[in-house]
Design an enzyme around this catalytic site. Structure first.
Site, PDB file in Angstrom:
ATOM      1  N   TRP A   1       0.796  -1.240   0.056  1.00 15.67           N
ATOM      2  CA  TRP A   1       0.006   0.071   0.006  1.00 15.67           C
ATOM      3  C   TRP A   1       0.723   1.339   0.082  1.00 15.67           C
ATOM      4  O   TRP A   1       0.500   2.151  -0.474  1.00 15.67           O
ATOM      5  CB  TRP A   1      -0.968   0.017   1.159  1.00 15.67           C
ATOM      6  CG  TRP A   1      -1.526   1.324   1.086  1.00 15.67           C
ATOM      7  CD1 TRP A   1      -2.841   1.477   0.731  1.00 15.67           C
ATOM      8  CD2 TRP A   1      -1.236   2.373   2.082  1.00 15.67           C
ATOM      9  NE1 TRP A   1      -3.419   2.671   1.025  1.00 15.67           N
ATOM     10  CE2 TRP A   1      -2.524   3.362   1.864  1.00 15.67           C
ATOM     11  CE3 TRP A   1      -0.175   2.965   2.952  1.00 15.67           C
ATOM     12  CZ2 TRP A   1      -2.545   4.433   2.394  1.00 15.67           C
ATOM     13  CZ3 TRP A   1      -0.288   4.180   3.383  1.00 15.67           C
ATOM     14  CH2 TRP A   1      -1.541   4.968   3.212  1.00 15.67           C
ATOM     15  N   HIS A   2       2.185   1.217   0.649  1.00 13.61           N
ATOM     16  CA  HIS A   2       2.842   2.387   0.673  1.00 13.61           C
ATOM     17  C   HIS A   2       3.599   2.622  -0.519  1.00 13.61           C
ATOM     18  O   HIS A   2       3.949   3.808  -0.801  1.00 13.61           O
ATOM     19  CB  HIS A   2       3.981   2.005   1.858  1.00 13.61           C
ATOM     20  CG  HIS A   2       3.169   2.441   3.292  1.00 13.61           C
ATOM     21  ND1 HIS A   2       2.739   1.359   3.946  1.00 13.61           N
ATOM     22  CD2 HIS A   2       3.331   3.485   4.013  1.00 13.61           C
ATOM     23  CE1 HIS A   2       2.432   2.240   5.226  1.00 13.61           C
ATOM     24  NE2 HIS A   2       2.665   3.414   5.221  1.00 13.61           N
ATOM     25  N   GLY A   3       3.811   1.538  -1.436  1.00 12.25           N
ATOM     26  CA  GLY A   3       4.563   1.990  -2.543  1.00 12.25           C
ATOM     27  C   GLY A   3       4.966   0.786  -3.374  1.00 12.25           C
ATOM     28  O   GLY A   3       4.731  -0.326  -2.976  1.00 12.25           O
TER      29      GLY A   3
END
Length: 460
Positions: free
Chosen positions: A318-320
């Site tokens: 989700w973060h990257g």
């Protein structure tokens, strides 16, 4: 439009507040909701007007499909979730997939190079949660503009907190929404100024060191590598928690209480406690919509461990879009699994060593979070743990000590009550008003003397 800009603080925000409180006593609440909705869209469109089409279509699609989902029609729920995830995938992960396909198959498929729309990860998760809860029948009926404001509310639109409909919707529909509340105004402005100071005074100052170190990894000695990693840990905390504080403060100025997102996470004694205090609203989403539906801890020990790993791998993704984020999520999943076994063993470590061990682990894993690629991450870690390595003779990670008072203040603040705790004590009195004015003056000095930097979580 950045929170840490004169345009936002002295033009956009006063206009929003003037319309909110000026029109409030004279018009129906629905007009105020439309006003905030339009202001939020203007705020978002200031960055790139074209992406107003994307968030607009997302809001319209999710609002209308939620009506069918609320009737218990599971196919519509599947379609809704799939639509949201596909939009997120194409903008955020398509090039990462193409890169891996090219590496594995030795091909040269062209990249899409689509710019990541600001806040897409946040408003996508908010709307998925809304659809799931609509299917469960726990969402109150609402109209389009209230829903649109819930998704696009400008204080939290770009980088959270990830708000839940049950927290915001009732406040939006409160008939007393526009009534002047001096307690909210005093708390809101104080927390807003605290968040701004955390960003422009502390985070950006630590960022000078972190950015210099990560840009010159091959020149670092062990000492410089550790300073680089620690500087980034502090930069990230003050940057992201600063944004969250500003969002909460702005919400209070509009009589809307947003959820707390940080609670002194670097004072956590275990990795489990860390995730209860860091990015609290993301942890809550991962728990409620991934971990618990997978079975949570109500299944066998092995299955529980798998649920933790899946949850944090998805949290990393989700973060990257990158292997560094996947590794970061994997390491935190492993740490939580180890913590479960350690907790069940009954063996306890004294609190202060526990805090130090937890922070050391978090600090090391942030290397993967910050590094541009695996090569940079392993390069910095290698320098950190090659204790006899010294920096190149003509390289200086820190060229002067002018900012040392700020560094000391940042470290000391980790051990004092956080801005949310201080904000809860604020009252509309002369004493607290003076404190807020002094913070405002400090921020003005720094706003006028530095280059405006984006918030780090804009990238996620």
């Amino acid at each position: 439009m950045l929170f840490n800009s004169f345009l936002f603080l002295f033009v956009f925000l006063p206009i929003v507040l003037l319309g909110f409180y000026g029109l409030g006593p004279k018009v129906n609440l629905s007009v105020i909701i439309r006003w905030l909705f339009l202001c939020s869209l203007f705020f978002y469109g200031w960055w790139k007007p074209l992406y107003l089409i994307l968030i607009g279509l997302s809001i319209v699609f999710n609002f209308f499909i939620s009506k069918e989902v609320a009737k218990g029609k599971k196919p519509f729920l599947v379609v809704g979730i799939t639509f949201n995830l596909l939009i997120l995938f194409f903008y955020k992960y398509a090039d990462f997939l193409i890169y891996n396909v090219n590496v594995i198959s030795d091909t040269s498929v062209s990249y899409l190079y689509w710019a990541l729309p600001l806040g897409i990860s946040f408003y996508t998760f908010q709307q998925i949660a809304y659809l799931v809860d609509s299917y469960k029948g726990i969402v109150a009926r609402t109209n389009f503009f209230s829903y649109g404001l819930f998704v696009s509310f400008f204080p939290q639109l770009i980088a959270g907190p990830i708000v839940h409909h049950k927290e915001v919707m009732p406040q939006i529909r409160n008939p007393l929404l526009t009534q002047i509340n001096y307690q909210n105004l005093s708390r809101g402005f104080f927390i807003l100024m605290m968040g701004l100071a955390k960003k422009i005074v502390l985070a950006d100052t630590f960022g000078i060191i972190a950015n210099n170190g990560y840009a010159n990894i091959e020149l670092l000695g062990s000492q410089e590598a550790w300073i680089t990693s620690l500087a980034y840990s502090l930069q990230l905390y003050f940057d992201f928690s600063g944004y969250s504080s500003m969002a909460i403060g702005l919400g209070l100025l509009l009589n809307i209480q947003l959820p707390q997102n940080f609670n002194s996470p670097y004072r956590s004694a275990t990795i489990q406690e860390f995730w209860r205090n860091w990015h609290i609203t993301l942890s809550r989403f991962l728990r409620d919509y991934i971990y618990i539906p997978l079975g949570g801890n109500k299944v066998s020990s092995g299955r529980t461990n798998m649920n933790l790993m899946v949850t944090f791998l998805l949290g990393g993704i989700w973060h990257g879009a990158g292997w560094t984020f996947i590794i970061w999520g994997f390491l935190h999943g492993v740490a939580l699994v180890i913590h479960r076994y350690w907790k069940n063993s009954g063996f306890e470590i004294p609190k202060i060593p526990s805090i130090l061990i937890t922070f050391l682990f978090v600090n090391i894993t942030w290397v993967f979070f910050r590094a541009e690629n695996l090569e940079d991450a392993t390069g910095l870690l290698d320098a950190m743990f090659y204790f006899s390595k010294t920096a190149t003779s003509d390289f200086y990670l820190v060229s002067n000590l002018y900012n040392s008072p700020i560094w000391a203040a940042g470290v000391l603040l980790l051990f004092f009550p956080n801005d949310m705790q201080l904000g809860n004590q604020i009252k509309p009195t002369f004493k607290y008003g003076l404190m807020t004015v002094l913070l405002f003056v400090l921020n003005l000095i720094f706003l006028n003397s530095i280059v405006q930097n984006d918030f780090l979580y804009f990238d996620f």
